[in-house]
Design a protein around this motif. Structure first.
Motif, PDB file in Angstrom:
ATOM      1  N   TYR A   1      84.393 -46.699 107.018  1.00  0.00           N
ATOM      2  CA  TYR A   1      83.296 -46.369 107.921  1.00  0.00           C
ATOM      3  C   TYR A   1      82.455 -45.200 107.401  1.00  0.00           C
ATOM      4  CZ  TYR A   1      85.830 -49.174 111.389  1.00  0.00           C
ATOM      5  OH  TYR A   1      86.465 -50.177 112.063  1.00  0.00           O
TER       6      TYR A   1
ATOM      7  N   ASN B   1      77.079 -47.701 105.267  1.00  0.00           N
ATOM      8  CA  ASN B   1      77.186 -49.089 105.730  1.00  0.00           C
ATOM      9  C   ASN B   1      77.022 -49.206 107.248  1.00  0.00           C
ATOM     10  OD1 ASN B   1      79.639 -48.179 106.608  1.00  0.00           O
ATOM     11  ND2 ASN B   1      80.866 -49.423 105.234  1.00  0.00           N
ATOM     12  N   PHE B   2      76.370 -48.223 107.830  1.00  0.00           N
ATOM     13  CA  PHE B   2      76.056 -48.312 109.263  1.00  0.00           C
ATOM     14  C   PHE B   2      74.601 -48.733 109.408  1.00  0.00           C
ATOM     15  CE2 PHE B   2      74.877 -46.802 113.464  1.00  0.00           C
ATOM     16  CZ  PHE B   2      75.976 -47.175 114.224  1.00  0.00           C
ATOM     17  N   VAL B   3      74.375 -49.824 110.095  1.00  0.00           N
ATOM     18  CA  VAL B   3      73.015 -50.343 110.239  1.00  0.00           C
ATOM     19  C   VAL B   3      72.362 -49.716 111.473  1.00  0.00           C
ATOM     20  CG1 VAL B   3      71.625 -52.409 110.622  1.00  0.00           C
ATOM     21  CG2 VAL B   3      73.633 -52.507 109.126  1.00  0.00           C
TER      22      VAL B   3
ATOM     23  N   ASN C   1      71.103 -48.061 118.536  1.00  0.00           N
ATOM     24  CA  ASN C   1      72.027 -46.968 118.192  1.00  0.00           C
ATOM     25  C   ASN C   1      71.339 -45.807 117.472  1.00  0.00           C
ATOM     26  OD1 ASN C   1      71.594 -47.847 115.527  1.00  0.00           O
ATOM     27  ND2 ASN C   1      73.350 -49.226 115.615  1.00  0.00           N
TER      28      ASN C   1
ATOM     29  N   VAL D   1      82.738 -51.468 124.033  1.00  0.00           N
ATOM     30  CA  VAL D   1      83.701 -51.726 122.953  1.00  0.00           C
ATOM     31  C   VAL D   1      83.019 -52.386 121.760  1.00  0.00           C
ATOM     32  CG1 VAL D   1      85.780 -53.022 122.348  1.00  0.00           C
ATOM     33  CG2 VAL D   1      85.538 -52.042 124.626  1.00  0.00           C
ATOM     34  N   GLY D   2      83.381 -51.937 120.584  1.00  0.00           N
ATOM     35  CA  GLY D   2      82.940 -52.603 119.357  1.00  0.00           C
ATOM     36  C   GLY D   2      81.480 -52.375 119.016  1.00  0.00           C
ATOM     37  N   LEU D   3      80.904 -51.253 119.467  1.00  0.00           N
ATOM     38  CA  LEU D   3      79.486 -51.027 119.200  1.00  0.00           C
ATOM     39  C   LEU D   3      79.237 -49.914 118.177  1.00  0.00           C
ATOM     40  CD1 LEU D   3      78.002 -51.456 122.790  1.00  0.00           C
ATOM     41  CD2 LEU D   3      78.265 -53.132 120.966  1.00  0.00           C
ATOM     42  N   GLY D   4      80.303 -49.420 117.541  1.00  0.00           N
ATOM     43  CA  GLY D   4      80.095 -48.502 116.420  1.00  0.00           C
ATOM     44  C   GLY D   4      80.429 -47.043 116.669  1.00  0.00           C
ATOM     45  N   LYS D   5      81.066 -46.712 117.782  1.00  0.00           N
ATOM     46  CA  LYS D   5      81.382 -45.304 118.060  1.00  0.00           C
ATOM     47  C   LYS D   5      82.377 -44.750 117.033  1.00  0.00           C
ATOM     48  CE  LYS D   5      82.933 -46.226 122.199  1.00  0.00           C
ATOM     49  NZ  LYS D   5      82.726 -47.686 122.194  1.00  0.00           N
ATOM     50  N   THR D   6      83.451 -45.486 116.833  1.00  0.00           N
ATOM     51  CA  THR D   6      84.471 -45.038 115.884  1.00  0.00           C
ATOM     52  C   THR D   6      83.885 -44.979 114.468  1.00  0.00           C
ATOM     53  OG1 THR D   6      86.255 -45.898 117.262  1.00  0.00           O
ATOM     54  CG2 THR D   6      86.737 -45.634 114.926  1.00  0.00           C
ATOM     55  N   HIS D   7      83.050 -45.941 114.162  1.00  0.00           N
ATOM     56  CA  HIS D   7      82.390 -45.953 112.856  1.00  0.00           C
ATOM     57  C   HIS D   7      81.583 -44.656 112.666  1.00  0.00           C
ATOM     58  CE1 HIS D   7      80.378 -48.645 109.650  1.00  0.00           C
ATOM     59  NE2 HIS D   7      80.014 -47.394 109.413  1.00  0.00           N
TER      60      HIS D   7
ATOM     61  N   VAL E   1      79.858 -55.930 118.054  1.00  0.00           N
ATOM     62  CA  VAL E   1      79.735 -55.994 116.595  1.00  0.00           C
ATOM     63  C   VAL E   1      81.054 -56.385 115.941  1.00  0.00           C
ATOM     64  CG1 VAL E   1      79.118 -54.727 114.518  1.00  0.00           C
ATOM     65  CG2 VAL E   1      77.925 -54.263 116.645  1.00  0.00           C
ATOM     66  N   ARG E   2      82.142 -55.934 116.548  1.00  0.00           N
ATOM     67  CA  ARG E   2      83.431 -56.305 115.961  1.00  0.00           C
ATOM     68  C   ARG E   2      83.604 -57.822 115.976  1.00  0.00           C
ATOM     69  NH1 ARG E   2      87.280 -53.165 118.557  1.00  0.00           N
ATOM     70  NH2 ARG E   2      86.973 -51.549 117.001  1.00  0.00           N
TER      71      ARG E   2
ATOM     72  N   GLU F   1      81.431 -59.372 113.295  1.00  0.00           N
ATOM     73  CA  GLU F   1      82.072 -59.282 111.990  1.00  0.00           C
ATOM     74  C   GLU F   1      83.253 -60.237 111.886  1.00  0.00           C
ATOM     75  OE1 GLU F   1      81.171 -54.678 110.747  1.00  0.00           O
ATOM     76  OE2 GLU F   1      83.155 -55.198 111.465  1.00  0.00           O
TER      77      GLU F   1
END
Ligand code: ADP
Ligand code: MG
Length: 481
Positions: free
Chosen positions: A148, A152-154, A159, A186-192, A346-347, A350
């Motif tokens: 992450y 590679n973050f779009v 966002n 969930v799965g929208l890029g926070k952890t990324h 997003v998860r 992918e």
């Protein structure tokens, strides 16, 4: 082994780094799925602790998704158990194979080193697995996910703010937005994003001490420290020994009063020393249930930024980035198609791409529309219910400014025949309606007319014809696809 677990393993392998997969996941075995409880067996208690703290939500998310695609009951919780036999087998295997380099192995804790632990019933919960030792179990450096990064973050309208704030925080931590609070589904890029902050700070200042962890892990360590009289070390680590604290999924603290109290003091100590704090949550600060008011007001005192579900262009770009990163050949058309089928997460987007790549590999064939349709078949029916042939015809008429009677009529002028072909193509592509059926719904045409329209538009798309692509994207958008 259970095929649900097998396909989850495949997904995990594609999701996390090869080192992490080999170290933590590869030797986990399926133990059963009863009443939504997925039992997974691990070789020893240290690994149990680790996967429980670091991979549980990922494993559960991916397994649920796989369950949906394979018609299994989806698990709602994981029960981790230690199985000494697995350890014995791994040890036997290791005596023939060279051991992996130490950097890839877990830092072992106290007297537990490599020893299998089998409590009564063979079940062990994570926090009991720490043995008292002179210091807290140390995570590997920063514990960041190497996959992450900002590169590679779009970035898209959904966002943009969270991304800009993250970049600002990463370039000058502890100065501008402190704390930074990122929230969204969930799965929208926070952890990324928080991982990307960690990597960037480290790249700019390799000596920085960065702690990235979930609120759940913070809670577990806190409780363990209390029980084992290590609270001084715990505070040393989180209050004074840390330059940047990246705390993921703070909503886990809901209702956990003592941990909230501890976190409140941690927060104040760091903030006072101008150390950067980044917190993520699935909801806006005030909406976290059972969270102390004084913590909520701390969260709101800096910068609050949200991540929303990405719009279709961003979804396409994410797919293309991911495909490029993994050497997957993905045409514009297939990318658009996938982006239209999977919208909210997003998860999952992918995951769909990964599934498609696995399918292509298994069948030894390229990724084309036919395969894409197959890989997404189980999610397609949701679309059928909301969109009909008439909806598509109407949207196409609006886009091109032609009358419905003409779209269904016999005129052959390009201004009418071109929209007609696009409408036919879209009906076939998005709804899977049969050629003869479409023929009759376009004013009684022969099925071969529909087929040749479908092929022609498909060819133009393959050639990346901008006008056709624009029209299709616009119509999809009108229809909310
Ligand atoms: P969250 O923490 O919000 O639940 P994650 O950060 O774990 O979500 O994101 C889920 C997956 O989607 C990850 O693999 C992540 O890399 C990917 N992802 C999410 N948003 C983006 C984006 N804007 N660009 C690239 N990848 C993204
Ligand atoms: Mg997350």
């Amino acid at each position: 082994m259970n095929d649900l677990w097998e396909s989850t393993l495949l997904r995990l392998q594609k999701t996390i780094s090869p080192e992490a997969f080999e170290s933590w996941i590869a030797d986990i075995e399926f133990g059963g799925l009863i009443d939504g409880q997925l039992t997974l067996r691990v070789p020893n208690s240290f690994q149990l602790e680790w996967v429980h703290n670091n991979y549980e939500s990922l494993v559960l998310d991916l397994c649920r998704e796989e369950a949906r695609y394979t018609n299994h009951t989806a698990p709602d919780a994981i029960l981790w158990t230690v199985d000494a036999d697995l350890q014995a087998r791994a040890t036997a295997a290791r005596s023939v194979e060279p051991a992996p380099p130490p950097s890839q192995r877990p830092p072992l804790v106290g007297s537990h080193q490599g020893r299998p632990a089998t409590p009564p019933g063979g079940i062990q919960v994570a926090r009991q697995s720490f043995a008292p030792s002179s210091s807290l179990p140390q995570p590997p450096v920063a514990d960041l996910n190497p996959m992450y990064s900002f590169d590679n973050f779009v970035v898209g309208p959904s966002n943009q703010l969270a991304h800009a704030a993250s970049v600002a925080v990463a370039s000058s931590p502890g100065t501008r937005y402190n704390p930074l609070f990122i929230y969204g589904g969930v799965g929208l890029g926070k952890t990324h994003l928080v991982n990307a902050i960690g990597h960037t700070v480290l790249a700019n200042n390799p000596g920085a001490s960065i702690l990235y962890l979930s609120a759940e892990r913070f809670t577990n360590e806190f409780i363990w420290s209390l029980q084992n009289h290590r609270i001084a070390q715990f505070r040393e680590r989180y209050r004074s020994g840390c330059d940047v604290l990246l705390m993921d999924d703070i909503q886990f603290l809901a209702g956990r009063e003592q941990t909230q109290e501890e976190f409140f003091h941690t927060f104040n100590a760091l903030h006072h020393a101008n150390k950067q704090i980044v917190v993520t949550s699935d909801v806006y600060p005030q909406q976290i249930p059972e969270m102390e008011e004084r913590l909520i007001s701390r969260f709101q005192s800096g910068m609050v930024a949200d991540v929303q579900a990405p719009e279709v262009d961003t979804r396409v770009a994410i797919l293309q980035t991911k495909a490029a990163g993994e050497g997957i050949q993905l045409s514009q058309e297939v990318a658009h198609f996938l982006a239209q089928v999977v919208k909210s997460n997003v998860r999952e987007l992918e995951g769909t791409l990964t599934r498609l790549a696995v399918l292509a590999e298994l069948r030894n064939r390229p990724i084309d529309m036919e395969l894409a349709r197959e890989a997404t078949r189980t999610v397609m029916p949701q679309m059928d219910q909301v969109t009909s042939v008439e909806d598509i015809q109407r949207a196409v008429c609006e886009y091109f400014g032609v009358r419905m009677a003409d779209l269904k009529g016999k005129k052959r002028t390009r201004s009418v025949s071109h929209p007609r072909m696009i409408a036919m193509y879209l009906c076939r592509e998005r709804l899977g309606t049969s050629y003869p059926d479409l023929g009759s719904r376009f004013g009684g045409k022969d099925h071969t007319t529909v087929l040749s329209a479908y092929k022609k538009i498909g060819r133009l798309l393959e050639e990346n014809d901008d006008k056709v692509l624009d029209a299709i994207t616009a119509v999809d958008r009108k229809l909310g696809l």
